[in-house]
Design an enzyme around this catalytic site. Structure first.
Site, mmCIF file in Angstrom:
data_model
loop_
_atom_site.group_PDB
_atom_site.id
_atom_site.type_symbol
_atom_site.label_atom_id
_atom_site.label_comp_id
_atom_site.label_asym_id
_atom_site.label_seq_id
_atom_site.Cartn_x
_atom_site.Cartn_y
_atom_site.Cartn_z
ATOM 1 N N TRP A 324 0.821 -1.166 -0.104
ATOM 2 C CA TRP A 324 0.017 0.069 -0.032
ATOM 3 C C TRP A 324 0.863 1.129 0.008
ATOM 4 C CZ3 TRP A 324 -0.452 3.926 3.454
ATOM 5 C CH2 TRP A 324 -1.481 4.899 3.360
ATOM 6 N N HIS A 325 1.988 1.063 0.702
ATOM 7 C CA HIS A 325 2.862 2.239 0.726
ATOM 8 C C HIS A 325 3.396 2.588 -0.336
ATOM 9 C CE1 HIS A 325 2.486 1.812 5.287
ATOM 10 N NE2 HIS A 325 2.830 3.200 5.097
ATOM 11 N N GLY A 326 3.838 1.565 -1.290
ATOM 12 C CA GLY A 326 4.305 2.033 -2.699
ATOM 13 C C GLY A 326 4.274 0.999 -3.581
#
Lengths: 471, 435
Positions: A324-326
């Site tokens: 989700w973060h990247g």
């Protein structure tokens, strides 16, 4: 618009002045218009995308709540989630997956050369946040844990309310929707408290995070041989940079909300004081971790279906949380790392074991050890590539030149995090995040004067964007 | 009741802030002096340079311009140079001069590089009770902040204006043909595609001028300028026409012709033309406002205008413009500053120390030079001109590449790159006298 910018200051002054004199209904309309303007200031074209997502979710939620047929309800739930995830998936992950598959096919010599050239896809601002908030809304309606919004405009404001639009906190319908639909109390005390929170957020972002970025970035940008101390310095600096960046932003968001009579959720509760992974995720990015727990971990089985299932659920949840973060393998590794820490912790801790509390030496040791485990994790998060991770790890453990350290850089690190740590220790000791706000007025003025002095002297003028901005 | 409490709060806050500035200043000064005395006592046969100035000299640590100057000099001759940073933040030249004998004694320098004067009062008739205000550090800070804010607003105004007028950004676009550097080249390129009759007219003007027939050339110019509307061509030809009109002492006509083009630095040279005309002198004020050129010389125009009016016999306008030039920062040095600069020169020369006087980045060297006009030992001073070089550099890259703020209006504290640039300018200027 960054919160700590002149444009935003002017924008908010105008919006807030109107907000104070409008009635509740007009306040909501004002906020909707302001939020659209706020988002459009970045890129008005993606406003449409957000509206597609919002409208779909609103209609699906209505359909779900109005139907009693389990199949219908499920179908609309799936439609809504599918739309949200497709949009998120395409804009954020398409290139990543396609490139990875392309590379894989090449590695296996099924293709002689890559066939995929990355599309020029812009990542819409805040997409990870508003998508997750939307999913939580629809799922809550499906689970009958929340009543759906009767008004499209109320739901719209629930999603796009500008303080939390770009980087959270991810609010739940149950706690935030009523604040939208019902009149809010704007008090002088709320204004002062909100201003305090906002000011502290600005300090975290401009004095701590942006200055630490200047220490971190050169190290990660260089590709040459790393020295252990240099890597360690950069990791310590980054640990506080990312915390201050994000906590700063969250505080600014909360502060703005408070000025307007909104209560946004606390996102961080002194996370680096955690002694184990479980505690850490109860203190770090709280709204995200509770989202992952409620909408991923528990549906995957949670802790109720045996140990094996639980471990799998933990790993998968954290892996996806990392993703989700990247859109990069380093983020996936970071998620996996934390998943492994969580599983490891469960394996090592006996059920209902007494945890050391307070300032006992054992707890202090636990906190220090665990903090360093987290710092190590940040290497995975920040590194530009997997080879860089390897190179830096090697330097950290093998190439450590204790005598040749850059004293100036280390003292800079100490200088920038000292005010932050002082405040955090005070918060920890009193158990109150707003402890400074509650002090005697003269002490508060001293605090403000010191912060302002530091900001004037060392505040970075052109600030770095929030790390979490491109989420 | 509430109002009283608010006032008390604000007053307390400001008092604490002022205290922090004093403490911070004291700490930085002490740390710096300690560092300097330690370093100075170690070396013996190095060429010592002491840099004096204010915060623009002081700040940056390793990236400050004196540190970078040391690096630049030692690159050529390792270990031969030592540069000591004895700048003090927020002080006036009075303070610096007071400390100088002590520094000369402590460091025994071979050379003193001075970039001073930015904090000195601008008004020559500063009232005494205002001097207390100057002692308050917050006032200086507030002024700096104000400059920064004004600059930010100006940036926005320009952006918004450009957006509204749908202007093209002045960024070098990759073009098909050769890049047209000079105005003359642009003019030639434009003329090449002009209609043939216009080309003929222009050629005839050149011919007429060459033959000494200015009267014919004047007529031809008028014809040409009424037919051609290309602004690039206009800009060039109007100036040629203007030269001719001055030659023919047609000052009124000169004024009306020059009004056709946007004024620029070239026009500045012809202020005299305006001043010779009785009629024009009435309009000089509005013309001068239009002539504000964004290259740092704008404030200088006032003093030029003053001298012109003096020549033209208009003492009242001369006084007015002289006053205007005095109150602007970048062109004028207050009497106190001039006196201190002179005292500095005398002190250094009498101690056999090479004086190097540095003008602030982006600013014209001429006001600094003018302080020492007519003095016999003028040629013993080395001056460092940071006007054109900085303006060019900033044009090529951007202001924020060289400066981190606009603390002094037209310039501010330097970035690492900005300070390095300054150090290189100084190194170049002193190359002739250092070992």
């Amino acid at each position: 618009m960054l919160f700590n910018s002149l444009e935003f200051f002017l924008f908010f002054t105008v919006v807030y002045s109107l907000y104070l004199v409008f009635s509740h209904r007009w306040q909501n309309r004002l906020l909707i218009a302001a939020s659209c303007l706020f988002y459009a200031a970045w890129n008005w074209k993606f406003l449409g995308l957000m509206f597609i997502s919002i409208t779909t979710d609103y209609l699906c939620a209505r359909k779900i709540s109005r139907s009693d047929d389990p199949r219908t309800r499920k179908i609309f739930l799936i439609i809504s989630i599918a739309v949200n995830l497709s949009i998120l998936g395409f804009f954020k992950y398409f290139n990543f997956f396609a490139c990875s598959i392309d590379g894989l096919l090449r590695d296996f010599h099924w293709l002689s050369q890559g066939v995929y050239t990355p599309l020029k896809i812009i990542l819409p601002l805040g997409i990870s946040f508003y998508t997750f908030e939307a999913i939580s809304y629809v799922v809550d309606v499906y689970r009958k844990a929340a009543t759906p919004s009767k008004s499209y405009w109320d739901y719209l404001l629930f999603v796009i309310y500008f303080p939390h639009l770009i980087a959270g906190p991810i609010m739940r319908a149950k706690s935030f929707l009523p604040q939208v639909t019902q009149p809010r109390a704007v008090t002088l005390d709320g204004f002062f408290e909100g201003s305090f929170l906002f000011f502290w957020g600005v300090f975290e972002k401009v004095f701590v995070a942006d200055n630490l970025a200047k220490i971190v970035n050169p190290v990660f940008a260089s590709s040459g041989a790393y020295e252990g101390g240099q890597v360690l310095l950069a990791l310590y600096a980054f640990s506080f940079q990312i915390f201050c960046d994000f906590d700063g932003y969250s505080n600014m968001a909360r502060g703005l909300g408070k000025c307007m009579g909104f209560e946004l959720a606390v996102n961080f509760k002194l996370p680096y004081f955690a002694g184990d992974p479980r505690e850490f995720w109860q203190r770090w990015h709280i709204t995200l971790s509770t989202w992952l727990r409620d909408y991923l971990y528990i549906p995957l089985g949670g802790s109720r279906q045996g140990k094996g299932r639980m471990y799998m659920a933990l790993i998968v949840t954290m892996l996806l949380g990392g993703l989700w973060h990247g859109a990069a393998w380093t983020f996936v590794l970071w998620g996996l790392y934390h998943g492994a820490l969580l599983v490891g912790h469960r394996l090592v801790t006996r059920e209902h074991q007494m945890q050391p509390t307070g300032l006992s030496p054992l707890r202090v040791l636990k906190v220090i050890v665990f903090f360093h485990l987290v710092v190590l994790g940040w290497l995975l998060f920040r590194a530009q590539s997997i080879p860089q991770v390897g190179a830096m790890l090697k330097a950290l453990f093998v190439n450590f030149d204790l005598l040749n350290q850059d004293a100036a850089a280390w003292s800079k690190l100490v200088m920038f995090i000292s005010p932050l740590l002082a405040v955090q220790f005070w918060q920890a000791k009193s158990g109150d995040l707003l402890v400074i706000y509650r002090q005697h007025w003269m002490l508060k003025k001293l605090f403000y004067a010191l912060m302002v002095y530091l900001l004037i002297g060392w505040g970075v003028m052109k600030s770095e964007e929030f790390i979490y901005f491109q989420f | 009741m509430r109002f009283g409490r608010a006032l008390r709060s604000i007053g307390c806050f400001l008092l604490f802030l002022e205290i922090f500035f004093w403490v911070g200043s004291f700490v930085t000064q002490t740390v710096q002096s300690l560092g300097n005395s330690v370093r100075s006592s170690l070396q013996s046969d190095v060429y010592k340079i002491v840099c004096i100035g204010e915060s623009t000299t002081l700040l940056g640590g390793k990236d400050s311009y004196p540190s970078q100057l040391e690096n630049v000099l030692n690159e050529r001759k390792p270990g031969k140079f030592q540069v000591i940073n004895q700048a003090m933040a927020g002080v006036t030249t009075d303070v610096i001069l007071n400390h100088l004998p002590e520094w000369i004694n402590t460091y025994q320098p071979n050379m003193v590089v001075a970039m001073i004067g930015i904090n000195d009062p601008i008004q020559s008739q500063a009232k005494t009770h205002l001097s207390v205000l100057k002692k308050i550090k917050l006032v200086g800070v507030a002024r700096s902040l104000k400059e920064n804010l004004m600059a930010i607003f100006e940036e926005y105004r320009v952006k918004v204006w450009a957006f509204l007028k749908n202007e093209q950004k002045p960024v070098a676009e990759p073009s098909e043909g050769p890049v047209l550097e000079t105005e003359h080249e642009q003019f030639m390129a434009a003329m090449n595609v002009a209609p043939q009759p216009q080309k003929d007219t222009y050629l005839l003007t050149l011919l007429a001028e060459g033959q000494g027939r200015d009267d014919i050339a004047e007529v031809l110019f008028e014809k040409f300028l009424s037919e051609n509307t290309n602004p690039v061509i206009q800009s060039w030809v109007v100036k040629q026409y203007g030269v001719l009109l001055i030659r023919r002492k047609q000052y009124e006509k000169f004024v009306s012709v020059m009004d056709r083009i946007p004024p620029d630095s070239w026009t500045l040279e012809w202020v005299k033309g305006y001043c010779q005309s009785e009629q024009a002198m009435q309009r000089v004020a509005s013309v001068i406002d239009k002539m504000v050129v964004k290259d740092g010389r704008d404030k200088l125009i006032y003093s030029w205008a003053a001298s012109c009016f003096e020549e033209g016999g208009r003492r009242d306008l001369m006084e007015e413009y002289l006053k205007k030039s005095m109150v602007t920062e970048s062109s004028y040095y207050a009497p106190k500053t001039r006196a201190n600069y002179t005292a500095l020169k005398d002190l250094l020369l009498s101690n056999d120390i090479q004086p190097v006087f540095v003008q602030y980045p982006m600013r014209d060297i001429r006001p600094l030079l003018s302080i020492f006009e007519g003095m016999p030992d003028l040629n013993r001073i080395i001056f460092v001109d940071n006007g054109t070089s900085y303006r060019q550099a900033v044009n090529e890259k951007s202001y924020s590449d060289y400066f981190i703020d606009r603390a002094s209006g037209d310039h501010g504290h330097g970035t690492k790159l900005g300070n390095r640039f300054l150090a290189e300018n100084v190194a170049q200027a002193i190359a002739g006298v250092i070992p």
